[in-house]
Design a protein around this motif. Structure first.
Motif, mmCIF file in Angstrom:
data_model
loop_
_atom_site.group_PDB
_atom_site.id
_atom_site.type_symbol
_atom_site.label_atom_id
_atom_site.label_comp_id
_atom_site.label_asym_id
_atom_site.label_seq_id
_atom_site.Cartn_x
_atom_site.Cartn_y
_atom_site.Cartn_z
ATOM 1 N N PRO A 329 39.093 53.677 61.954
ATOM 2 C CA PRO A 329 40.453 53.287 62.366
ATOM 3 C C PRO A 329 41.337 52.748 61.254
ATOM 4 O O PRO A 329 42.517 52.486 61.488
ATOM 5 C CB PRO A 329 40.188 52.211 63.416
ATOM 6 C CG PRO A 329 38.877 51.613 63.040
ATOM 7 C CD PRO A 329 38.068 52.753 62.490
ATOM 8 N N LEU A 330 40.801 52.571 60.060
ATOM 9 C CA LEU A 330 41.603 52.024 58.967
ATOM 10 C C LEU A 330 42.467 53.101 58.328
ATOM 11 O O LEU A 330 41.967 54.078 57.774
ATOM 12 C CB LEU A 330 40.703 51.402 57.897
ATOM 13 C CG LEU A 330 41.405 51.052 56.577
ATOM 14 C CD1 LEU A 330 42.493 50.005 56.786
ATOM 15 C CD2 LEU A 330 40.400 50.581 55.532
ATOM 16 N N SER A 331 43.750 52.908 58.417
ATOM 17 C CA SER A 331 44.716 53.653 57.613
ATOM 18 C C SER A 331 45.474 52.616 56.801
ATOM 19 O O SER A 331 46.134 51.745 57.378
ATOM 20 C CB SER A 331 45.701 54.436 58.490
ATOM 21 O OG SER A 331 46.878 54.743 57.752
ATOM 22 N N TRP A 668 26.015 46.642 52.623
ATOM 23 C CA TRP A 668 25.153 45.828 53.483
ATOM 24 C C TRP A 668 25.658 45.748 54.918
ATOM 25 O O TRP A 668 25.249 44.874 55.670
ATOM 26 C CB TRP A 668 25.004 44.437 52.871
ATOM 27 C CG TRP A 668 24.191 44.511 51.620
ATOM 28 C CD1 TRP A 668 22.829 44.476 51.509
ATOM 29 C CD2 TRP A 668 24.690 44.689 50.297
ATOM 30 N NE1 TRP A 668 22.461 44.615 50.201
ATOM 31 C CE2 TRP A 668 23.575 44.747 49.419
ATOM 32 C CE3 TRP A 668 25.971 44.806 49.748
ATOM 33 C CZ2 TRP A 668 23.702 44.915 48.056
ATOM 34 C CZ3 TRP A 668 26.096 44.980 48.386
ATOM 35 C CH2 TRP A 668 24.980 45.030 47.557
ATOM 36 N N MET A 669 26.560 46.646 55.289
ATOM 37 C CA MET A 669 27.066 46.665 56.659
ATOM 38 C C MET A 669 26.755 48.001 57.313
ATOM 39 O O MET A 669 26.779 49.045 56.653
ATOM 40 C CB MET A 669 28.583 46.427 56.669
ATOM 41 C CG MET A 669 29.010 44.999 56.380
ATOM 42 S SD MET A 669 30.806 44.786 56.552
ATOM 43 C CE MET A 669 31.322 44.888 54.840
ATOM 44 N N GLU A 670 26.479 47.964 58.608
ATOM 45 C CA GLU A 670 26.245 49.187 59.358
ATOM 46 C C GLU A 670 27.523 50.021 59.394
ATOM 47 O O GLU A 670 28.623 49.487 59.561
ATOM 48 C CB GLU A 670 25.820 48.861 60.793
ATOM 49 C CG GLU A 670 24.457 48.186 60.906
ATOM 50 C CD GLU A 670 23.308 49.182 60.843
ATOM 51 O OE1 GLU A 670 23.584 50.378 60.619
ATOM 52 O OE2 GLU A 670 22.160 48.763 61.000
ATOM 53 N N GLU A 671 27.377 51.329 59.249
ATOM 54 C CA GLU A 671 28.523 52.240 59.337
ATOM 55 C C GLU A 671 28.525 52.849 60.739
ATOM 56 O O GLU A 671 28.012 53.938 60.977
ATOM 57 C CB GLU A 671 28.422 53.330 58.263
ATOM 58 C CG GLU A 671 29.707 54.089 58.073
ATOM 59 C CD GLU A 671 29.708 54.932 56.806
ATOM 60 O OE1 GLU A 671 30.711 55.622 56.570
ATOM 61 O OE2 GLU A 671 28.714 54.902 56.067
ATOM 62 N N LYS A 672 29.114 52.109 61.672
ATOM 63 C CA LYS A 672 29.029 52.466 63.090
ATOM 64 C C LYS A 672 30.122 53.429 63.539
ATOM 65 O O LYS A 672 29.990 54.068 64.577
ATOM 66 C CB LYS A 672 29.110 51.196 63.942
ATOM 67 C CG LYS A 672 28.044 50.162 63.636
ATOM 68 C CD LYS A 672 28.289 48.873 64.422
ATOM 69 C CE LYS A 672 27.260 47.806 64.063
ATOM 70 N NZ LYS A 672 27.512 46.527 64.780
ATOM 71 N N LEU A 673 31.204 53.503 62.805
ATOM 72 C CA LEU A 673 32.369 54.264 63.249
ATOM 73 C C LEU A 673 32.539 55.549 62.453
ATOM 74 O O LEU A 673 32.293 55.574 61.238
ATOM 75 C CB LEU A 673 33.634 53.409 63.102
ATOM 76 C CG LEU A 673 33.611 52.050 63.821
ATOM 77 C CD1 LEU A 673 34.821 51.226 63.420
ATOM 78 C CD2 LEU A 673 33.560 52.233 65.328
ATOM 79 N N GLY A 674 32.964 56.608 63.135
ATOM 80 C CA GLY A 674 33.237 57.861 62.454
ATOM 81 C C GLY A 674 32.001 58.479 61.843
ATOM 82 O O GLY A 674 30.879 58.289 62.317
ATOM 83 N N THR A 675 32.201 59.208 60.773
ATOM 84 C CA THR A 675 31.095 59.834 60.045
ATOM 85 C C THR A 675 30.830 59.047 58.769
ATOM 86 O O THR A 675 31.637 58.204 58.362
ATOM 87 C CB THR A 675 31.437 61.288 59.691
ATOM 88 O OG1 THR A 675 32.657 61.313 58.913
ATOM 89 C CG2 THR A 675 31.644 62.110 60.951
#
Length: 822
Positions: A329-331, A668-675
């Motif tokens: 969601p970051l633009s 060190w953070m989960e990449e939960k969003l998108g691909t």
């Protein structure tokens, strides 16, 4: 000359709309000044001469726009015409009184008329080109892949129509002036004075002078109406960045962070309260209500607020953002736009007295009470309600700097994001749960994985030469050429250890003396600072600077791009001034000086142990080496010096390089969003057909290696490997040494690397058994003390108890490998 009724009407209409437009415009300017003043103080007026030179260079040279050449040329002519053709607006006012009016002093001076015609036509052609580009890249066909996604299209169409209309009016007026002059037999009515419109004016031959004069009055009035309507519109819509950037961009560029023009990247700015950097050694003296970071829109500096209003919504930042490209969601554009809109909506409340606030509309009060960062309603990119910035937006940023690098008006997106993270971290204690383990490990163990400091020298085991330790073998670093800053990844992560060993061997071969800190080294604090934990960063930074000063360190070589940036650019903020070079810079210098000679082709190279090479290679630019520090050439020159090795660039390289996904503490953070960002980049690297993906940063190595592992499990070529540039150089250099001089060292190195190589080629179960046997024999650390060969640096020892693998975790999860958390 008598004034006709048409002229009287035109004069009256022009006078009324001009007075209204000027009055509203002046009010808007005063409003901007007042709104910016609600921000915090910031000193941006030093070196006025250098700032002015920078402004002129960027303005006239269009240096930031030039990354899109066609757009740059078209925009340059449109931009210059806006100022240069202002005189044609004054002429139009005069033509209402006298259709044959010419400016005093200038008159029909031919060079002036040439410029008028050139830029009149250029404005028309230029805006048509820009209109075509906007339509070709319209979201209707490209959706999120359009850089204009989210931009306010009616505003853009309005501005484009104004420019086109004014340009056509100028051309039409010039043609009619020529025709009228010819009809009256004026000496100046020649192609010499009308080189680009005489052909158009020739079509009006035979039209009466009276008709031409009336037409001139009508078109001049139309030109005035278009210009004043534009001024009235933008004066009443201060958030119309596509129009206001014409004025605000000059100030935003002049007030940019670095007077000499350097992009506002590399070092982050310290936390400031009321314009003064916070002294963390005397933090108790700080007011209790002092904002650490940005928790409300008024906590931004006035320059930050100016940034937001200057945004023209061109979407260049969005086009380059790795988070946006992987459907997060970051633009950067929309983040700035949302902050801008919130600032202007809240400004009346901020500028009002308590009595005035009590009488304000509910809509203004609701905007004033709106929290800056929190849960939003609707699409988090363009929220319809709730908070201004969604946490998923804030924490998706990798701080790669692509947005800042691409912005043509020098908006400082990364500073704004990190400042909001600081408040969330230090005041709200609201940050991704995975960061809790990171902070604990950094504070207690001095590294992100919570490893024991005594294991920091494990990378040097079995090297055929001694690695001097500062403080033990070397009392004062003036005795050696460099301090080799190994870094946490280079000391603990198995893949990064290969880079560390390769660099050590190359420096030894070149006769460069160096020493390491060993267990005296701790994390530089980069992940803490970029995740917003400024307290922790300051603690680690001051501790490291103290150690470096004690041993008289002056010249430091590092293999990690993040360590490079932090020590070089941020440690001076806490009193540490050092000469820092990246290992690719130093190795490239050694090759140029003939102290290292790469002579072995890939089919001849000695790749035993940590060396690796191939005939084809593509290079991935680490963000904190490239964009943040402009180190692009040395790694490529090194690869270019390798015999028989061909470099193939990825489509996105250099300043447009795509992030690996690890920066901003995202490792060190989960990449939960998108691909996954790393998969996006890995696919691009594989598509080049290269057998090696060369990197210059351990963070990039982990991310691309993990991406490659997944793609190979899906059918990608097995011979592809991710390696550091140093490993490829080492393979080419080894065969260049005299056998009798290095034969024993090579043999020892092969023996030393034989066991690890066997472990890496074995199955996970066999590896576990080998490690258990090693522990029993007392020759290797236990698994909970070192990072296993199959685990990346993300496999934390102290993970939060509630941490769960995401649905898009790597396939390696079920094969004994730790899940990716970046």
């Amino acid at each position: 000359m008598s004034v006709s009724p048409l002229q009287v009407f035109a004069i009256a209409v022009a006078a009324l709309i001009t007075l209204a437009a000027v009055a509203f415009f002046v009010r808007a300017i005063a409003g901007f000044v007042a709104k910016f003043k609600v921000g915090q103080p910031a000193v941006r007026t030093d070196q006025p001469g250098a700032r002015t030179v920078t402004l002129l260079r960027e303005f006239l040279g269009h240096t930031r726009m030039a990354r899109k050449p066609v757009v740059a040329v078209a925009h340059w002519f449109v931009m210059i015409s806006f100022g240069l053709l202002f005189l044609t607006l004054l002429t139009a006012y005069g033509q209402l009184f006298n259709p044959h009016f010419a400016l005093p002093l200038i008159g029909h001076f031919a060079p002036y008329e040439w410029l008028t015609e050139l830029f009149g036509w250029a404005a028309v052609i230029g805006i048509i080109v820009l209109i075509a580009i906007r339509q070709r890249n319209h979201p209707r066909s490209r959706e999120r892949r359009s850089r204009f996604w989210g931009s306010t299209f009616w505003e853009a169409y309005f501005v484009e129509a104004v420019i086109l209309g004014v340009g056509l009016c100028i051309v039409a007026l010039r043609a009619m002036e020529y025709a009228a002059g010819r009809a009256l037999g004026e000496s100046w009515a020649t192609a010499t004075h009308f080189p680009l419109t005489s052909w158009l004016g020739g079509m009006l031959e035979g039209v009466s002078v009276g008709t031409l004069e009336n037409a001139i009055v009508v078109v001049a009035l139309l030109k005035i109406l278009i210009s004043m309507t534009w001024m009235l519109t933008i004066a009443n819509i201060p958030t119309m960045g596509v129009a206001w950037h014409r004025f605000l961009a000059f100030f935003n560029i002049w007030f940019k962070r670095h007077p000499e023009g350097r992009t506002s990247l590399a070092e982050l700015q310290p936390i400031a309260v009321k314009g003064e950097p916070v002294d963390f050694e005397n933090i108790e003296e700080l007011d209790e209500d002092a904002a650490l970071g940005v928790g409300k829109i008024e906590d931004f500096t006035w320059k930050g607020l100016l940034d937001f209003s200057t945004c023209t919504e061109c979407g260049r930042c969005q086009e380059q953002c790795p988070a946006w490209h992987t459907d997060k969601p970051l633009s950067p554009k929309m983040l700035v736009v949302n902050l801008r809109n919130h600032h202007h909506a809240k400004a009346p409340w901020l500028l009002a007295s308590e009595e005035e606030r009590a009488k304000m509309d509910a809509e203004v009060v609701a905007e004033a009470e709106r929290i800056l960062v929190g849960e939003t309603e609707g699409d988090p990119t363009v929220p319809s309600g709730g908070a201004v910035i969604d946490p998923d937006v804030l924490w998706s940023c990798t701080t790669c700097g692509a947005c800042v690098e691409q912005c043509p008006v020098d908006i400082e997106h990364v500073d704004a994001i990190v400042d909001m993270r600081r408040y969330q971290n230090l005041i709200e204690s609201a940050f991704p749960t995975e960061l809790g383990g990171l902070f604990k490990n950094l504070e207690n163990k001095g590294n992100p994985w919570g490893m024991n400091a005594r294991l920091r020298m494990d990378w040097a085991k079995d090297l055929p030469f001694e690695i001097p330790m500062a403080g033990a073998d070397v009392e004062d670093l003036s005795e050696v050429d460099y301090l080799f800053w190994v870094g946490c990844a280079g000391a603990f992560e198995d893949r990064a250890k290969k880079t560390t060993r390769a660099v050590a061997e190359l420096l030894h071969t070149a006769g460069v003396s160096f020493a390491v800190l060993g267990d005296g080294e701790t994390c530089t604090g980069d992940p803490a600072r970029r995740s917003g934990n400024e307290f922790l960063f300051q603690m680690l930074a001051m501790q490291n600077v103290e150690v470096l000063k004690e041993i008289n360190a002056t010249k430091i070589v590092v293999t990690c791009a993040h360590c490079f940036n932090t020590i070089k650019n941020e440690y001076p903020q806490v009193g540490g001034q050092f000469e820092v070079v990246h290992h690719t810079q130093l190795l490239n210098r050694l090759v140029r000086e003939k102290r290292l000679t790469p002579v072995a082709r890939p089919d001849e190279a000695d790749t035993s142990g940590v060396a690796s090479t191939a005939e084809t290679v593509t290079y991935h630019d680490p963000c904190y080496l490239g964009r943040h520090n402009q180190v692009y050439a040395p790694p490529r020159e090194l690869l270019g010096a390798l015999p028989g090795v061909q470099l193939t660039e990825m489509p996105r390289h250099g300043e447009k390089s795509f992030c690996c996904g690890a920066g901003g503490a995202r490792m060190w953070m989960e990449e939960k969003l998108g691909t996954r960002i790393n998969l996006n980049r890995t696919e691009e690297a594989i598509a080049t057909g290269a057998d090696r993906i060369a990197i210059g940063c351990p963070f990039c190595r982990v991310m691309l290696s993990d991406g490659l592992t997944q793609k190979q499990s899906e059918g990608a070529r097995e011979e592809i490997e991710v390696v550091d540039v140093a490993q490829m150089l080492l393979a080419a250099v080894r065969r260049g040494e005299e056998p009798e001089a290095i034969g024993d060292e090579v043999a020892a190195d092969e023996v030393a690397e034989e066991a690890p190589a066997a472990i890496e080629d074995s199955s996970p179960a066999e590896q576990a058994q080998d490690e258990d046997d090693a522990v029993q024999e007392g020759i290797e650390p236990t698994l909970d003390e070192s990072v296993g060969a199959t685990e990346g640096p993300e496999s934390e020892v102290d993970q939060p108890a509630d941490a769960q693998p995401t649905a898009d975790a790597d396939p390696a999860e079920g094969t004994g490998q730790a899940p990716r958390q970046a």
